[in-house]
Scaffold this motif. Structure first.
Motif, mmCIF file in Angstrom:
data_model
loop_
_atom_site.group_PDB
_atom_site.id
_atom_site.type_symbol
_atom_site.label_atom_id
_atom_site.label_comp_id
_atom_site.label_asym_id
_atom_site.label_seq_id
_atom_site.Cartn_x
_atom_site.Cartn_y
_atom_site.Cartn_z
ATOM 1 N N SER A 1 -9.649 -6.787 -0.166
ATOM 2 C CA SER A 1 -8.410 -7.096 -0.877
ATOM 3 C C SER A 1 -8.070 -5.969 -1.837
ATOM 4 C CB SER A 1 -8.553 -8.405 -1.668
ATOM 5 O OG SER A 1 -8.548 -9.513 -0.795
ATOM 6 N N ILE A 2 -6.781 -5.673 -1.915
ATOM 7 C CA ILE A 2 -6.277 -4.633 -2.807
ATOM 8 C C ILE A 2 -5.403 -5.302 -3.856
ATOM 9 C CG2 ILE A 2 -4.874 -2.544 -2.937
ATOM 10 C CD1 ILE A 2 -5.639 -2.024 0.019
ATOM 11 N N ILE A 3 -5.771 -5.125 -5.121
ATOM 12 C CA ILE A 3 -5.032 -5.726 -6.223
ATOM 13 C C ILE A 3 -4.603 -4.629 -7.193
ATOM 14 C CG2 ILE A 3 -6.288 -7.905 -5.994
ATOM 15 C CD1 ILE A 3 -7.857 -7.107 -8.537
ATOM 16 N N GLY A 4 -3.699 -4.974 -8.100
ATOM 17 C CA GLY A 4 -3.254 -4.010 -9.094
ATOM 18 C C GLY A 4 -1.843 -4.305 -9.537
ATOM 19 N N PRO A 5 -1.408 -3.688 -10.619
ATOM 20 C CA PRO A 5 -0.052 -3.922 -11.114
ATOM 21 C C PRO A 5 1.001 -3.359 -10.164
ATOM 22 C CG PRO A 5 -1.092 -2.132 -12.322
ATOM 23 C CD PRO A 5 -2.152 -2.719 -11.452
ATOM 24 N N SER A 6 2.233 -3.809 -10.341
ATOM 25 C CA SER A 6 3.336 -3.262 -9.544
ATOM 26 C C SER A 6 3.433 -1.758 -9.765
ATOM 27 C CB SER A 6 4.658 -3.926 -9.945
ATOM 28 O OG SER A 6 4.620 -5.304 -9.657
ATOM 29 N N GLY A 7 3.660 -1.023 -8.671
ATOM 30 C CA GLY A 7 3.774 0.427 -8.766
ATOM 31 C C GLY A 7 2.460 1.168 -8.737
ATOM 32 N N SER A 8 1.349 0.440 -8.499
ATOM 33 C CA SER A 8 0.035 1.087 -8.501
ATOM 34 C C SER A 8 -0.309 1.749 -7.176
ATOM 35 C CB SER A 8 -1.055 0.063 -8.853
ATOM 36 O OG SER A 8 -1.082 -0.995 -7.906
ATOM 37 N N GLY A 9 0.494 1.501 -6.125
ATOM 38 C CA GLY A 9 0.261 2.133 -4.825
ATOM 39 C C GLY A 9 -0.396 1.233 -3.801
ATOM 40 N N LYS A 10 -0.624 -0.032 -4.151
ATOM 41 C CA LYS A 10 -1.417 -0.881 -3.253
ATOM 42 C C LYS A 10 -0.714 -1.183 -1.923
ATOM 43 C CE LYS A 10 -0.223 -5.070 -5.869
ATOM 44 N NZ LYS A 10 0.773 -4.380 -6.741
ATOM 45 N N THR A 11 0.574 -1.519 -1.964
ATOM 46 C CA THR A 11 1.281 -1.780 -0.708
ATOM 47 C C THR A 11 1.458 -0.502 0.099
ATOM 48 O OG1 THR A 11 2.427 -3.702 -1.610
ATOM 49 C CG2 THR A 11 3.428 -2.645 0.294
ATOM 50 N N ILE B 1 -11.765 -15.021 -0.464
ATOM 51 C CA ILE B 1 -11.738 -14.587 0.934
ATOM 52 C C ILE B 1 -12.328 -13.195 1.176
ATOM 53 C CG2 ILE B 1 -9.496 -13.415 1.056
ATOM 54 C CD1 ILE B 1 -8.889 -15.272 3.468
ATOM 55 N N SER B 2 -12.537 -12.416 0.115
ATOM 56 C CA SER B 2 -12.844 -10.990 0.285
ATOM 57 C C SER B 2 -14.343 -10.696 0.312
ATOM 58 C CB SER B 2 -12.213 -10.176 -0.849
ATOM 59 O OG SER B 2 -10.853 -10.474 -0.988
ATOM 60 N N ASP B 3 -14.692 -9.637 1.034
ATOM 61 C CA ASP B 3 -16.019 -9.029 0.905
ATOM 62 C C ASP B 3 -16.026 -8.019 -0.242
ATOM 63 O OD1 ASP B 3 -17.182 -10.265 3.274
ATOM 64 O OD2 ASP B 3 -15.880 -8.940 4.425
ATOM 65 N N ARG B 4 -14.874 -7.381 -0.441
ATOM 66 C CA ARG B 4 -14.757 -6.356 -1.480
ATOM 67 C C ARG B 4 -13.337 -6.381 -2.027
ATOM 68 N NH1 ARG B 4 -14.553 -0.117 -0.351
ATOM 69 N NH2 ARG B 4 -14.765 -0.868 1.782
ATOM 70 N N VAL B 5 -13.210 -6.103 -3.312
ATOM 71 C CA VAL B 5 -11.896 -6.045 -3.959
ATOM 72 C C VAL B 5 -11.730 -4.665 -4.577
ATOM 73 C CG1 VAL B 5 -10.384 -7.013 -5.729
ATOM 74 C CG2 VAL B 5 -11.920 -8.517 -4.442
ATOM 75 N N CYS B 6 -10.591 -4.034 -4.313
ATOM 76 C CA CYS B 6 -10.270 -2.717 -4.878
ATOM 77 C C CYS B 6 -9.111 -2.878 -5.858
ATOM 78 C CB CYS B 6 -9.871 -1.729 -3.780
ATOM 79 S SG CYS B 6 -11.160 -1.388 -2.577
ATOM 80 N N PHE B 7 -9.325 -2.460 -7.096
ATOM 81 C CA PHE B 7 -8.270 -2.497 -8.107
ATOM 82 C C PHE B 7 -7.632 -1.120 -8.181
ATOM 83 C CE2 PHE B 7 -7.173 -1.637 -12.651
ATOM 84 C CZ PHE B 7 -6.026 -2.413 -12.687
ATOM 85 N N PHE B 8 -6.324 -1.077 -7.876
ATOM 86 C CA PHE B 8 -5.578 0.184 -7.884
ATOM 87 C C PHE B 8 -4.820 0.334 -9.195
ATOM 88 C CE2 PHE B 8 -6.665 0.620 -3.590
ATOM 89 C CZ PHE B 8 -6.218 1.840 -3.104
ATOM 90 N N PHE B 9 -4.784 1.563 -9.687
ATOM 91 C CA PHE B 9 -3.981 1.876 -10.862
ATOM 92 C C PHE B 9 -3.565 3.341 -10.774
ATOM 93 C CE2 PHE B 9 -3.063 3.116 -15.212
ATOM 94 C CZ PHE B 9 -2.338 2.026 -15.683
ATOM 95 N N GLY B 10 -2.273 3.595 -10.878
ATOM 96 C CA GLY B 10 -1.790 4.963 -10.864
ATOM 97 C C GLY B 10 -2.069 5.723 -9.585
ATOM 98 N N GLY B 11 -2.048 5.011 -8.452
ATOM 99 C CA GLY B 11 -2.248 5.673 -7.163
ATOM 100 C C GLY B 11 -3.687 5.990 -6.829
ATOM 101 N N LYS B 12 -4.618 5.448 -7.619
ATOM 102 C CA LYS B 12 -6.039 5.674 -7.379
ATOM 103 C C LYS B 12 -6.795 4.352 -7.434
ATOM 104 C CE LYS B 12 -6.319 10.326 -9.493
ATOM 105 N NZ LYS B 12 -6.978 11.048 -8.395
ATOM 106 N N ILE B 13 -8.006 4.343 -6.871
ATOM 107 C CA ILE B 13 -8.883 3.188 -7.041
ATOM 108 C C ILE B 13 -9.558 3.316 -8.402
ATOM 109 C CG2 ILE B 13 -10.904 1.945 -6.198
ATOM 110 C CD1 ILE B 13 -10.225 2.942 -3.399
ATOM 111 N N GLU B 14 -9.189 2.430 -9.306
ATOM 112 C CA GLU B 14 -9.769 2.444 -10.646
ATOM 113 C C GLU B 14 -11.166 1.831 -10.637
ATOM 114 O OE1 GLU B 14 -9.551 3.079 -14.906
ATOM 115 O OE2 GLU B 14 -8.358 3.823 -13.224
#
Length: 270
Positions: free
Chosen positions: A48-58, A229-242
């Protein structure tokens, strides 16, 4: 122009995730949306990819299905997706190559995008017949199996307007699976649903992972869904994985300040 000689023509079996983003950069004009992204997704993994709007996740999902990149290489099942071999080196992929390279990837969108004039069964059959050249008989059999799997075989002759939001989303998932993808991309698949039907979609996705050994990348704003549901969660911020990790680690004990701030804000909003 980027020097592509540093990237392998194919990934070796000993080091072959199902999806690899290697130094991937995506820009829209002067705006850098993904900044030198490195991310591996193992076969059968649910990320799963999470993060604020504009972080690059979609944008991460869109690079696999819809758009080109400005730097780096994306590999799917060991083969370059964004580039192709030419005279022993990698070059920018042609449109024809991209269409073929993207065949192992399926995508479900936030708002279903079902064909309104087709029944649930016809929606699932359309891709295999028109894109894969499958016979209507075989496409029907495959589609009925998948509608059975998502619990909607009794609705196969219904048009989308006669289905609930949760049912439409399950048809959309079955339609994506009818193309037999190795990688399934889920873009906010529960955000348009009522809370009581999120559970049914969650159970469907869990069943698909175990039944098909699917590799799934999912963008979501719903933290409970990602945790469950996830095996791993990635938090995105500023176009990078934080920050990234197992759901329990990332949600219960985030290490980075920006992750802590984001999760605190989400919890407050709930």
């Amino acid at each position: 122009m980027e020097d592509l000689s540093q990237y392998p023509l194919e990934l070796p079996e000993s080091d072959k995730p199902m999806v690899r983003f290697q130094n991937v950069t995506k820009r829209y004009g002067a705006l850098t949306v993904l900044d030198d992204l490195n991310l591996d997704i193992a076969e059968g993994e649910m990320v799963s990819i999470i993060g604020p709007s504009g972080s690059g996740k979609t944008t991460v999902l869109r690079m696999l299905m819809l758009e080109r990149i400005q730097g780096g290489v994306i590999y799917v099942d060991g083969k370059p997706l964004t580039h192709m071999q030419q005279r022993g080196r990698l070059v920018q992929a042609s449109e024809k190559y991209l269409r073929q390279a993207r065949e192992p990837v399926g995508m479900c969108f936030q708002h279903f995008n079902l064909f309104p004039h087709m029944t649930a069964l016809q929606n699932c059959m359309e891709g295999p017949v028109q894109v894969l050249g499958m016979s209507k008989k075989n496409a029907r059999e495959r589609s009925e199996e998948l509608l059975e799997l998502v619990g909607l075989i009794d609705k196969k002759d219904q048009h989308p307007s006669r289905l609930s939001g949760g049912q439409q989303q399950r048809v959309a998932i079955a339609r994506a699976l009818a193309m037999r993808p190795k990688v399934l991309l889920l873009d906010e698949v529960t955000s348009a649903l009522d809370p009581e039907v999120i559970g049914e979609v969650t159970e469907v996705i869990k069943g698909l992972v175990s039944a098909h050994n699917l590799t799934i990348m999912m963008v979501t704003h719903q933290m409970g869904f990602a945790r469950e549901i996830s095996d791993r969660v990635c938090f995105f911020f500023g176009g990078k994985i934080e920050e990234q990790g197992a759901p329990a680690d990332l949600f219960d004990n985030p290490q980075r300040e920006r992750t802590q701030q984001f999760l605190s804000a989400v919890k407050s909003a709930d």
